[in-house]
Design a protein around this motif. Structure first.
Motif, PDB file in Angstrom:
ATOM      1  N   VAL A  52       0.984  -1.176  -0.087  1.00 29.27           N
ATOM      2  CA  VAL A  52       0.012  -0.111  -0.077  1.00 29.27           C
ATOM      3  C   VAL A  52       0.792   1.225   0.052  1.00 29.27           C
ATOM      4  CG1 VAL A  52      -1.857   1.238   1.247  1.00 29.27           C
ATOM      5  CG2 VAL A  52      -1.788  -1.343   1.371  1.00 29.27           C
ATOM      6  N   TYR A  53       1.869   1.296   0.882  1.00 32.77           N
ATOM      7  CA  TYR A  53       2.791   2.339   0.972  1.00 32.77           C
ATOM      8  C   TYR A  53       3.445   2.543  -0.329  1.00 32.77           C
ATOM      9  CZ  TYR A  53       7.003   4.869   2.248  1.00 32.77           C
ATOM     10  OH  TYR A  53       8.074   5.836   2.252  1.00 32.77           O
ATOM     11  N   LEU A  54       3.884   1.838  -1.135  1.00 39.00           N
ATOM     12  CA  LEU A  54       4.773   1.818  -2.554  1.00 39.00           C
ATOM     13  C   LEU A  54       3.686   2.497  -3.389  1.00 39.00           C
ATOM     14  CD1 LEU A  54       7.038  -1.140  -2.697  1.00 39.00           C
ATOM     15  CD2 LEU A  54       7.647   1.135  -2.749  1.00 39.00           C
ATOM     16  N   PHE A  93     -14.395  15.268  -7.045  1.00 37.29           N
ATOM     17  CA  PHE A  93     -14.989  14.300  -7.649  1.00 37.29           C
ATOM     18  C   PHE A  93     -14.258  13.312  -8.575  1.00 37.29           C
ATOM     19  CE2 PHE A  93     -18.634  17.329  -6.958  1.00 37.29           C
ATOM     20  CZ  PHE A  93     -19.245  16.386  -6.131  1.00 37.29           C
ATOM     21  N   SER A  94     -13.071  13.574  -8.296  1.00 34.59           N
ATOM     22  CA  SER A  94     -11.687  12.815  -9.143  1.00 34.59           C
ATOM     23  C   SER A  94     -11.876  11.192  -8.892  1.00 34.59           C
ATOM     24  CB  SER A  94     -10.565  13.018  -8.806  1.00 34.59           C
ATOM     25  OG  SER A  94     -10.159  12.781  -7.399  1.00 34.59           O
ATOM     26  N   PRO A  95     -11.617  10.338  -9.778  1.00 32.66           N
ATOM     27  CA  PRO A  95     -11.904   8.856  -9.438  1.00 32.66           C
ATOM     28  C   PRO A  95     -11.044   8.547  -8.158  1.00 32.66           C
ATOM     29  CG  PRO A  95     -11.424   9.319 -11.896  1.00 32.66           C
ATOM     30  CD  PRO A  95     -11.214  10.575 -10.994  1.00 32.66           C
ATOM     31  N   LEU A  96      -9.997   8.949  -8.153  1.00 37.52           N
ATOM     32  CA  LEU A  96      -9.215   8.450  -6.888  1.00 37.52           C
ATOM     33  C   LEU A  96     -10.070   8.931  -5.572  1.00 37.52           C
ATOM     34  CD1 LEU A  96      -6.605   7.295  -5.487  1.00 37.52           C
ATOM     35  CD2 LEU A  96      -5.361   9.696  -5.770  1.00 37.52           C
ATOM     36  N   GLN A  97     -10.555  10.262  -5.489  1.00 33.46           N
ATOM     37  CA  GLN A  97     -11.086  10.687  -4.194  1.00 33.46           C
ATOM     38  C   GLN A  97     -12.393   9.840  -4.125  1.00 33.46           C
ATOM     39  OE1 GLN A  97     -10.330  12.564  -2.067  1.00 33.46           O
ATOM     40  NE2 GLN A  97     -11.936  13.086  -0.978  1.00 33.46           N
ATOM     41  N   TYR A 123      -5.864   0.137   4.580  1.00 31.91           N
ATOM     42  CA  TYR A 123      -6.308  -0.483   3.457  1.00 31.91           C
ATOM     43  C   TYR A 123      -5.731  -2.035   3.809  1.00 31.91           C
ATOM     44  CZ  TYR A 123      -7.519   3.580   1.027  1.00 31.91           C
ATOM     45  OH  TYR A 123      -8.272   4.719   0.803  1.00 31.91           O
ATOM     46  N   THR A 124      -4.450  -2.356   4.536  1.00 33.18           N
ATOM     47  CA  THR A 124      -4.102  -3.430   4.639  1.00 33.18           C
ATOM     48  C   THR A 124      -5.004  -4.289   5.582  1.00 33.18           C
ATOM     49  OG1 THR A 124      -1.766  -2.724   4.816  1.00 33.18           O
ATOM     50  CG2 THR A 124      -2.060  -4.787   5.797  1.00 33.18           C
ATOM     51  N   ASN A 125      -5.639  -3.423   6.201  1.00 33.30           N
ATOM     52  CA  ASN A 125      -6.783  -4.103   7.301  1.00 33.30           C
ATOM     53  C   ASN A 125      -8.042  -4.892   6.286  1.00 33.30           C
ATOM     54  OD1 ASN A 125      -6.625  -1.831  10.006  1.00 33.30           O
ATOM     55  ND2 ASN A 125      -5.169  -3.542   9.498  1.00 33.30           N
ATOM     56  N   ILE A 126      -7.961  -4.404   5.112  1.00 34.29           N
ATOM     57  CA  ILE A 126      -9.072  -5.142   4.326  1.00 34.29           C
ATOM     58  C   ILE A 126      -9.136  -6.440   4.255  1.00 34.29           C
ATOM     59  CG2 ILE A 126      -9.941  -5.027   1.776  1.00 34.29           C
ATOM     60  CD1 ILE A 126      -9.208  -2.233   1.570  1.00 34.29           C
ATOM     61  N   CYS A 127      -7.754  -6.998   4.129  1.00 30.45           N
ATOM     62  CA  CYS A 127      -7.441  -8.481   4.139  1.00 30.45           C
ATOM     63  C   CYS A 127      -8.294  -9.162   5.125  1.00 30.45           C
ATOM     64  CB  CYS A 127      -6.222  -8.894   4.034  1.00 30.45           C
ATOM     65  SG  CYS A 127      -5.232  -8.507   5.511  1.00 30.45           S
ATOM     66  N   TYR A 128      -8.494  -8.557   6.283  1.00 27.63           N
ATOM     67  CA  TYR A 128      -9.273  -9.290   7.444  1.00 27.63           C
ATOM     68  C   TYR A 128     -10.703  -9.457   7.291  1.00 27.63           C
ATOM     69  CZ  TYR A 128      -4.820  -8.359   9.941  1.00 27.63           C
ATOM     70  OH  TYR A 128      -3.350  -8.558  10.226  1.00 27.63           O
ATOM     71  N   THR A 129     -11.248  -8.641   6.298  1.00 23.86           N
ATOM     72  CA  THR A 129     -12.827  -8.676   6.012  1.00 23.86           C
ATOM     73  C   THR A 129     -12.965  -9.883   5.152  1.00 23.86           C
ATOM     74  OG1 THR A 129     -12.553  -7.192   3.947  1.00 23.86           O
ATOM     75  CG2 THR A 129     -12.760  -6.480   6.193  1.00 23.86           C
ATOM     76  N   SER A 142      -4.019  -1.373  -4.451  1.00 21.62           N
ATOM     77  CA  SER A 142      -2.930  -0.545  -4.371  1.00 21.62           C
ATOM     78  C   SER A 142      -2.406  -0.389  -5.876  1.00 21.62           C
ATOM     79  CB  SER A 142      -1.841  -1.658  -3.587  1.00 21.62           C
ATOM     80  OG  SER A 142      -1.981  -1.691  -2.186  1.00 21.62           O
ATOM     81  N   LEU A 143      -2.725  -1.483  -6.532  1.00 20.91           N
ATOM     82  CA  LEU A 143      -2.392  -1.401  -8.084  1.00 20.91           C
ATOM     83  C   LEU A 143      -3.165  -0.173  -8.702  1.00 20.91           C
ATOM     84  CD1 LEU A 143      -0.747  -2.523 -10.603  1.00 20.91           C
ATOM     85  CD2 LEU A 143      -2.644  -4.022 -10.837  1.00 20.91           C
ATOM     86  N   ILE A 144      -4.510   0.032  -8.293  1.00 21.77           N
ATOM     87  CA  ILE A 144      -5.147   1.062  -9.012  1.00 21.77           C
ATOM     88  C   ILE A 144      -4.568   2.404  -8.478  1.00 21.77           C
ATOM     89  CG2 ILE A 144      -7.348   2.259  -8.815  1.00 21.77           C
ATOM     90  CD1 ILE A 144      -8.932  -0.560  -8.748  1.00 21.77           C
ATOM     91  N   ILE A 145      -4.080   2.430  -7.245  1.00 22.22           N
ATOM     92  CA  ILE A 145      -3.891   3.635  -6.675  1.00 22.22           C
ATOM     93  C   ILE A 145      -2.549   4.063  -7.152  1.00 22.22           C
ATOM     94  CG2 ILE A 145      -2.961   4.887  -4.294  1.00 22.22           C
ATOM     95  CD1 ILE A 145      -5.131   3.084  -3.016  1.00 22.22           C
ATOM     96  N   LEU A 146      -1.520   2.970  -7.393  1.00 19.24           N
ATOM     97  CA  LEU A 146      -0.352   3.046  -7.963  1.00 19.24           C
ATOM     98  C   LEU A 146      -0.192   4.052  -9.346  1.00 19.24           C
ATOM     99  CD1 LEU A 146       2.958   2.361  -7.921  1.00 19.24           C
ATOM    100  CD2 LEU A 146       2.246   0.237  -9.247  1.00 19.24           C
ATOM    101  N   ASN A 147      -1.606   3.594  -9.983  1.00 24.44           N
ATOM    102  CA  ASN A 147      -1.711   4.489 -11.140  1.00 24.44           C
ATOM    103  C   ASN A 147      -1.455   6.071 -11.005  1.00 24.44           C
ATOM    104  OD1 ASN A 147      -2.536   4.637 -13.974  1.00 24.44           O
ATOM    105  ND2 ASN A 147      -4.299   5.535 -13.085  1.00 24.44           N
ATOM    106  N   TYR A 148      -2.100   6.493  -9.895  1.00 22.72           N
ATOM    107  CA  TYR A 148      -1.708   7.796  -9.364  1.00 22.72           C
ATOM    108  C   TYR A 148      -0.500   8.300  -8.846  1.00 22.72           C
ATOM    109  CZ  TYR A 148      -6.777   7.789 -10.516  1.00 22.72           C
ATOM    110  OH  TYR A 148      -8.012   7.625 -11.156  1.00 22.72           O
TER     111      TYR A 148
END
Length: 352
Positions: A121-123, A244-248, A311-317, A332-338
Motif C-alpha cells: 500500500v505504501y509503495l 469528484f476525481s476517480p481517486l477521491q 487498507y492493509t486491514n481490508i484483508c481481514y474482512t 494498491s495497483l489502482i492507486i499506484l496508477n496515480y
C-alpha cells in the motif's frame, strides 16, 4: 525510477503471499527493501518530481531570504550543515529519505501483524508523494504514524511531543495537535453515523462555496498560507482540487467499506478507531477546504497516511487470506496508477 518502483512493488506483493514461509528471513528482507527505497529516493534525478528543483535551489541558496520564506527554519539549518560536506543536493534527499522511511518502517511494524502487505500500500502512493516529492512532509507523516499509539492509549503529552517534533520539519504539523485528544473507544452506532456524515457534510460545504479559511494573526502560519494562496492566484503554484476525481471517490468508497466492518476490524487493529477518525478528518478537509486547494490537498494527504495500515486491514474482512491479499494488492495497483504521476511516469491506464 518508475520501472524500479513497479519492480519493487511486484516483489513486495509476492513476499506478502509467502511471508509465513520466510521465517528468519523476514527482517533482513524488510530492512533490505527499506534500504533500497532510501537510496532510490535519495539518489533520484533532480527534476523527476515536481519539487526537487526548488529543493535544490533552496539547498544551495539557504542563506537567501527568498529561499527561507518557502521552507521551515529546520530545512535552512540542515541545508547549512550539509553544505559544509557537499553542495550536491542528494545528500539532503538522503537525509530526509532516511528519516522519513525509518519512522514509517518502525510504525508499520507496530501497527500491522503483516510485514510486507503495508509496504504494498505504501509503495502505491505515499512513497512517491512523501519520500520523493514532499520530503519535509515525509518526516512529519512518519511522526504522525508513531503518535497514533500514544494517542490511542491516552498518553497525550507523549503524542503532542512527537507531533511537535514533526512540526519542526513541516509547519503543517501544528494542525495535527488536536488529534492528540481523539478517543480510541469503539464507536457506537450513533458515533459511526456522526463520523460517517462528515463526508457528505464536507460536500455540502463545497457546494455552498463557503470559505472556511479565516485570517489568522498567528505568526509564520498565516504568512505561509498567504504565500501559498498568492502563488496560486498568480499562477506560480498550479494546484486544483477535483473533489469528484476517480481517486477521491475510490478513497471515499474504501472509507465506508472499512467503517462498515468496524466491529470486525477493531479485533485485528487495536488502533483502528483513531486511524478511522483521522482518515475521516482528512477526507472532510479535502472537500470542505477545496476553495484553498493547497491546504485541502496538504491536510488530506497528510492525514490519509493512515491508509497504509487501514487498507492493509481490508484483508481481514475476507475469510480466505490469499483472497484478502489479492484484493489489497489490486486496490494498491489502482492507486499506484496515480502515485507514479508524482515522478512524471506515464499512467498505467486512465481511469475516468
Amino acid at each position: 525510477m518508475g520501472y524500479i518502483i513497479i519492480a519493487i512493488f511486484i516483489v513486495v506483493v509476492i513476499l506478502s503471499y509467502i511471508e509465513d514461509y520466510l521465517g528468519k528471513y523476514k527482517l533482513p528482507l524488510y530492512l533490505l527493501i527499506g534500504f533500497t527505497l532510501i537510496l532510490l529516493a535519495g539518489l533520484r534525478e533532480v527534476g523527476i518530481d515536481p519539487d526537487s528543483q526548488n529543493y535544490e535551489i533552496s539547498f544551495l541558496r539557504y542563506y537567501d531570504s527568498s529561499a527561507q520564506e518557502r521552507v521551515e527554519y529546520s530545512y535552512t539549518f540542515i541545508s547549512m550543515l550539509l553544505n559544509v560536506i557537499t553542495d550536491d543536493v542528494h545528500i539532503l534527499f538522503l537525509f530526509y529519505a532516511f528519516w522519513g522511511l525509518t519512522l514509517k518502517f518502525v510504525a508499520f511494524r507496530k501497527y500491522s501483524a503483516q510485514w510486507f502487505l503495508p509496504l504494498v500500500v505504501y509503495l502505491a502512493y505515499y512513497y512517491e508523494l512523501h519520500e520523493v516529492t514532499q520530503i519535509r512532509t515525509g518526516i512529519l507523516s512518519g511522526c504522525l504514524l508513531l503518535a497514533i499509539k500514544p494517542i490511542a492509549e491516552g498518553k497525550r503529552k507523549i503524542a503532542l511531543c512527537i507531533l511537535l517534533i514533526g512540526s519542526i520539519f513541516h509547519i503543517s504539523g501544528l494542525m495535527l495537535l488536536p488529534l492528540a485528544f481523539l478517543s480510541n473507544k469503539p464507536m457506537s452506532t450513533k458515533e459511526k453515523i456522526i463520523w460517517a456524515s462528515l463526508i457528505p457534510i464536507s460536500y455540502i460545504i463545497y457546494f455552498a462555496g463557503a470559505n472556511l479559511i479565516v485570517n489568522t494573526n498567528l505568526p509564520y502560519i498565516g504568512d505561509k498560507l498567504a504565500l501559498y494562496q498568492k502563488g496560486v492566484e498568480k499562477g506560480l503554484i498550479s494546484v486544483s482540487v477535483n473533489v469528484f476525481s476517480p481517486l477521491q471517490m475510490f478513497s471515499v468508497m474504501l472509507y465506508y467499506y472499512l467503517l462498515f466492518f468496524h466491529d470486525t476490524l477493531i479485533r485485528f487493529n487495536r488502533y483502528f478507531v483513531v486511524m478511522m477518525k483521522i482518515l475521516t478528518l482528512g477526507l472532510f478537509c479535502f472537500a470542505a477546504f477545496a476553495i484553498l486547494p493547497v491546504m485541502a490537498q496538504r491536510v488530506c494527504y497528510l492525514f490519509s497516511i493512515v491508509n497504509v495500515v487501514l487498507y492493509t486491514n481490508i484483508c481481514y474482512t475476507i475469510k480466505q487470506r490469499w483472497i484478502g491479499i489479492t484484493i489489497v494488492s489490486l486496490v494498491s495497483l489502482i492507486i499506484l496508477n496515480y502515485g507514479l504521476g508524482y515522478i512524471n511516469f506515464p499512467f498505467l491506464w486512465k481511469i475516468g
